[in-house]
Design a protein around this motif. Structure first.
Motif, PDB file in Angstrom:
ATOM      1  N   ALA A 283     -31.545 -46.572 -40.160  1.00 15.94           N
ATOM      2  CA  ALA A 283     -32.400 -47.301 -41.112  1.00 15.94           C
ATOM      3  C   ALA A 283     -32.599 -46.491 -42.385  1.00 15.94           C
ATOM      4  N   GLU A 284     -32.696 -45.164 -42.253  1.00 17.84           N
ATOM      5  CA  GLU A 284     -32.852 -44.329 -43.445  1.00 17.84           C
ATOM      6  C   GLU A 284     -31.569 -44.329 -44.279  1.00 17.84           C
ATOM      7  N   LEU A 285     -30.422 -44.322 -43.620  1.00 12.28           N
ATOM      8  CA  LEU A 285     -29.149 -44.432 -44.343  1.00 12.28           C
ATOM      9  C   LEU A 285     -29.085 -45.744 -45.117  1.00 12.28           C
ATOM     10  N   GLN A 286     -29.548 -46.808 -44.478  1.00 11.20           N
ATOM     11  CA  GLN A 286     -29.585 -48.103 -45.154  1.00 11.20           C
ATOM     12  C   GLN A 286     -30.463 -48.052 -46.403  1.00 11.20           C
ATOM     13  N   ASP A 287     -31.576 -47.340 -46.318  1.00 12.53           N
ATOM     14  CA  ASP A 287     -32.456 -47.219 -47.472  1.00 12.53           C
ATOM     15  C   ASP A 287     -31.762 -46.483 -48.618  1.00 12.53           C
ATOM     16  N   TRP A 288     -31.016 -45.439 -48.297  1.00 15.19           N
ATOM     17  CA  TRP A 288     -30.309 -44.689 -49.331  1.00 15.19           C
ATOM     18  C   TRP A 288     -29.248 -45.548 -50.019  1.00 15.19           C
ATOM     19  N   ALA A 289     -28.677 -46.495 -49.297  1.00 11.78           N
ATOM     20  CA  ALA A 289     -27.619 -47.344 -49.864  1.00 11.78           C
ATOM     21  C   ALA A 289     -28.140 -48.691 -50.324  1.00 11.78           C
ATOM     22  N   ASP A 290     -29.443 -48.839 -50.395  1.00  8.42           N
ATOM     23  CA  ASP A 290     -30.034 -50.144 -50.652  1.00  8.42           C
ATOM     24  C   ASP A 290     -29.602 -50.747 -51.984  1.00  8.42           C
ATOM     25  N   HIS A 291     -29.305 -49.892 -52.980  1.00  9.76           N
ATOM     26  CA  HIS A 291     -28.921 -50.401 -54.294  1.00  9.76           C
ATOM     27  C   HIS A 291     -27.575 -51.120 -54.265  1.00  9.76           C
TER      28      HIS A 291
ATOM     29  N   THR B  96     -15.212 -54.111 -36.249  1.00  5.67           N
ATOM     30  CA  THR B  96     -16.655 -53.889 -36.176  1.00  5.67           C
ATOM     31  C   THR B  96     -17.281 -54.470 -34.913  1.00  5.67           C
ATOM     32  N   ARG B  97     -16.991 -55.704 -34.605  1.00  4.55           N
ATOM     33  CA  ARG B  97     -17.718 -56.379 -33.527  1.00  4.55           C
ATOM     34  C   ARG B  97     -17.036 -56.148 -32.177  1.00  4.55           C
ATOM     35  N   ARG B  98     -17.061 -54.890 -31.747  1.00 11.27           N
ATOM     36  CA  ARG B  98     -16.367 -54.545 -30.518  1.00 11.27           C
ATOM     37  C   ARG B  98     -17.289 -53.953 -29.460  1.00 11.27           C
ATOM     38  N   VAL B  99     -18.545 -53.772 -29.739  1.00 12.82           N
ATOM     39  CA  VAL B  99     -19.431 -53.049 -28.837  1.00 12.82           C
ATOM     40  C   VAL B  99     -20.066 -53.997 -27.833  1.00 12.82           C
ATOM     41  N   ASP B 100     -19.980 -53.642 -26.557  1.00 10.34           N
ATOM     42  CA  ASP B 100     -20.562 -54.462 -25.502  1.00 10.34           C
ATOM     43  C   ASP B 100     -22.082 -54.309 -25.479  1.00 10.34           C
ATOM     44  N   GLN B 101     -22.731 -55.278 -24.839  1.00  9.92           N
ATOM     45  CA  GLN B 101     -24.190 -55.297 -24.794  1.00  9.92           C
ATOM     46  C   GLN B 101     -24.763 -54.039 -24.152  1.00  9.92           C
ATOM     47  N   GLN B 102     -24.239 -53.651 -23.002  1.00 11.35           N
ATOM     48  CA  GLN B 102     -24.829 -52.511 -22.298  1.00 11.35           C
ATOM     49  C   GLN B 102     -24.617 -51.209 -23.074  1.00 11.35           C
ATOM     50  N   ASP B 103     -23.526 -51.124 -23.842  1.00  9.48           N
ATOM     51  CA  ASP B 103     -23.286 -49.927 -24.633  1.00  9.48           C
ATOM     52  C   ASP B 103     -24.225 -49.881 -25.840  1.00  9.48           C
ATOM     53  N   TRP B 104     -24.438 -51.035 -26.456  1.00 10.43           N
ATOM     54  CA  TRP B 104     -25.388 -51.100 -27.561  1.00 10.43           C
ATOM     55  C   TRP B 104     -26.793 -50.738 -27.065  1.00 10.43           C
ATOM     56  N   MET B 105     -27.154 -51.234 -25.873  1.00  7.45           N
ATOM     57  CA  MET B 105     -28.470 -50.936 -25.306  1.00  7.45           C
ATOM     58  C   MET B 105     -28.600 -49.457 -24.952  1.00  7.45           C
ATOM     59  N   GLN B 106     -27.483 -48.826 -24.589  1.00  3.77           N
ATOM     60  CA  GLN B 106     -27.506 -47.403 -24.271  1.00  3.77           C
ATOM     61  C   GLN B 106     -28.072 -46.590 -25.440  1.00  3.77           C
ATOM     62  N   ILE B 107     -27.628 -46.916 -26.654  1.00  2.05           N
ATOM     63  CA  ILE B 107     -28.113 -46.206 -27.834  1.00  2.05           C
ATOM     64  C   ILE B 107     -29.511 -46.684 -28.209  1.00  2.05           C
ATOM     65  N   GLN B 108     -29.744 -47.994 -28.149  1.00  2.00           N
ATOM     66  CA  GLN B 108     -31.059 -48.533 -28.501  1.00  2.00           C
ATOM     67  C   GLN B 108     -32.163 -47.944 -27.627  1.00  2.00           C
ATOM     68  N   THR B 109     -31.879 -47.815 -26.333  1.00  2.00           N
ATOM     69  CA  THR B 109     -32.894 -47.378 -25.377  1.00  2.00           C
ATOM     70  C   THR B 109     -33.054 -45.869 -25.335  1.00  2.00           C
ATOM     71  N   ASN B 110     -31.938 -45.165 -25.299  1.00  2.66           N
ATOM     72  CA  ASN B 110     -31.987 -43.720 -25.098  1.00  2.66           C
ATOM     73  C   ASN B 110     -32.019 -42.907 -26.387  1.00  2.66           C
ATOM     74  N   HIS B 111     -31.700 -43.522 -27.508  1.00  2.00           N
ATOM     75  CA  HIS B 111     -31.625 -42.767 -28.763  1.00  2.00           C
ATOM     76  C   HIS B 111     -32.301 -43.534 -29.897  1.00  2.00           C
ATOM     77  N   PRO B 112     -33.588 -43.790 -29.780  1.00  2.00           N
ATOM     78  CA  PRO B 112     -34.284 -44.487 -30.880  1.00  2.00           C
ATOM     79  C   PRO B 112     -34.228 -43.699 -32.182  1.00  2.00           C
ATOM     80  N   GLU B 113     -34.080 -42.365 -32.080  1.00  2.00           N
ATOM     81  CA  GLU B 113     -34.003 -41.550 -33.295  1.00  2.00           C
ATOM     82  C   GLU B 113     -32.733 -41.862 -34.089  1.00  2.00           C
ATOM     83  N   ALA B 114     -31.668 -42.290 -33.377  1.00  2.00           N
ATOM     84  CA  ALA B 114     -30.437 -42.681 -34.077  1.00  2.00           C
ATOM     85  C   ALA B 114     -30.659 -43.956 -34.870  1.00  2.00           C
ATOM     86  N   GLN B 115     -31.432 -44.885 -34.309  1.00  3.52           N
ATOM     87  CA  GLN B 115     -31.730 -46.115 -35.027  1.00  3.52           C
ATOM     88  C   GLN B 115     -32.596 -45.848 -36.251  1.00  3.52           C
TER      89      GLN B 115
END
Length: 339
Positions: free
Chosen positions: A264-272, A241-260
């Motif tokens: 979060a919606e997937l997390q809501d579905w699995a909240d139980h 799991t803990r293999r993603v570098d900072q700049q790669d994580w930022m790539q998704i955070q910055t350029n793909h907020p819709e993925a985040q």
């Protein structure tokens, strides 16, 4: 229509298998396990097989990225893969976002496969990420089946795909990886909205480290009697799991907020099942201050080459295979994924 009418569907428990004289499982005992590739579907299927879900006896063995096997029934994979190829789509799902249907002939074959799996009087099913593209088609075949959707953080899936390095489409177009993650998981959510009582979401980390929670949720939701395996059926430490570098994580955070937002919606579905991690947690090797701007953003190609350094030696990285070449000719690869 005639083919559909003649194809028998798995019926209630009173139906018997005349070949073996054993009672068949009902359609309500069918569990369809799917999710985006590299999201933990194999380890989840391994656990459920050990817990009592019959997945068949012709399972695809180990390969690159899955040394312990895929736990995929060969006939189900071949059926769906054949339909994808016929539509000019590779086994990963590139480059389409549409949902695919079965023809009358394919529906008859699908029902035949299901009936053979149901010949044991126990919960049964199959696991295949490709099933995500056929959820509506399978629902037409099995209106009362149950669905287990396995998901994982987007940056971890992208990183795992690049580490595996066996998907031709992504070797040519690494920027498609995040679009694929969005396409698969959006399809899961769309289907669950239409059939909420038949669907259960589980985070891959929960399946890997707390599988008893998953088993309890299945038994409680659908009244099954699956039992916790006495022996471990997989090594949770192999789930990286803990293999993603900072700049790669930022790539998704910055350029793909819709993925985040989708995550979060997937997390809501699995909240139980309890969240294995906060939805906004930076899940990387080194904690990153979100206000830090000193780490430059890389490209998806840089990310891929970092995981597969030999790819930097020559371009194109690999020759086109038949499916990829046909898709290029049709112009399918000229549009971005996930937009």
């Amino acid at each position: 229509k005639n083919a559909n009418a003649n194809a028998k569907l798995v019926l209630p428990r009173a139906m018997t298998n005349t070949a073996s004289s054993r009672p068949m499982a009902s359609a309500e005992s069918c569990l369809i396990i799917t999710g985006m590739h590299r999201s933990g579907t194999s380890l989840t299927a391994a656990f459920l097989k050990a817990a009592g879900v019959w997945l068949g006896d012709d399972l695809i063995g180990s390969a690159v990225g899955n040394p312990n096997g895929h736990y995929e029934h060969r006939a189900f994979v071949e059926l769906q893969d054949q339909i994808l190829k016929g539509a000019g789509i590779d086994p990963l799902g590139c480059p389409t976002r549409r949902t695919l249907d079965f023809s009358a002939e394919q529906t008859q074959k699908a029902r035949s496969l299901v009936n053979r799996l149901a010949s044991r009087n126990q919960p049964f099913g199959w696991k295949d990420p490709r099933t995500t593209y056929f959820l509506n088609a399978w629902h037409q075949c099995l209106p009362t089946a149950r669905y287990l959707f396995v998901y994982r953080r987007p940056e971890e899936v992208v990183d795992s795909l690049f580490r595996r390095g066996s998907d031709l489409a992504l070797l040519h177009h690494p920027e498609w990886a995040i679009g694929l993650w969005q396409t698969y998981n959006q399809k899961l959510i769309d289907f669950a909205r239409a059939h909420p009582s038949q669907c259960l979401f589980v985070h891959a980390l929960t399946a890997a480290t707390e599988p008893s929670k998953l088993l309890d949720a299945i038994n409680e939701r659908w009244g099954w009697g699956l039992c916790l395996p006495q022996k471990a059926c997989f090594d949770p430490t192999q789930f990286q799991t803990r293999r993603v570098d900072q700049q790669d994580w930022m790539q998704i955070q910055t350029n793909h907020p819709e993925a985040q937002s989708l995550y979060a919606e997937l997390q809501d579905w699995a909240d139980h099942l309890g969240r294995p991690e906060p939805a906004d947690q930076n899940y990387t090797e080194t904690r990153l201050d979100q206000n830090t701007t000193s780490t430059p953003l890389g490209s998806y190609e840089d990310w891929l080459i970092k995981r597969q350094p030999q790819l930097a030696e020559s371009k194109p990285v690999l020759p086109n295979d038949q499916v990829t070449e046909r898709a290029l000719v049709q112009g399918c690869f000229d549009r971005p994924m996930g937009k």
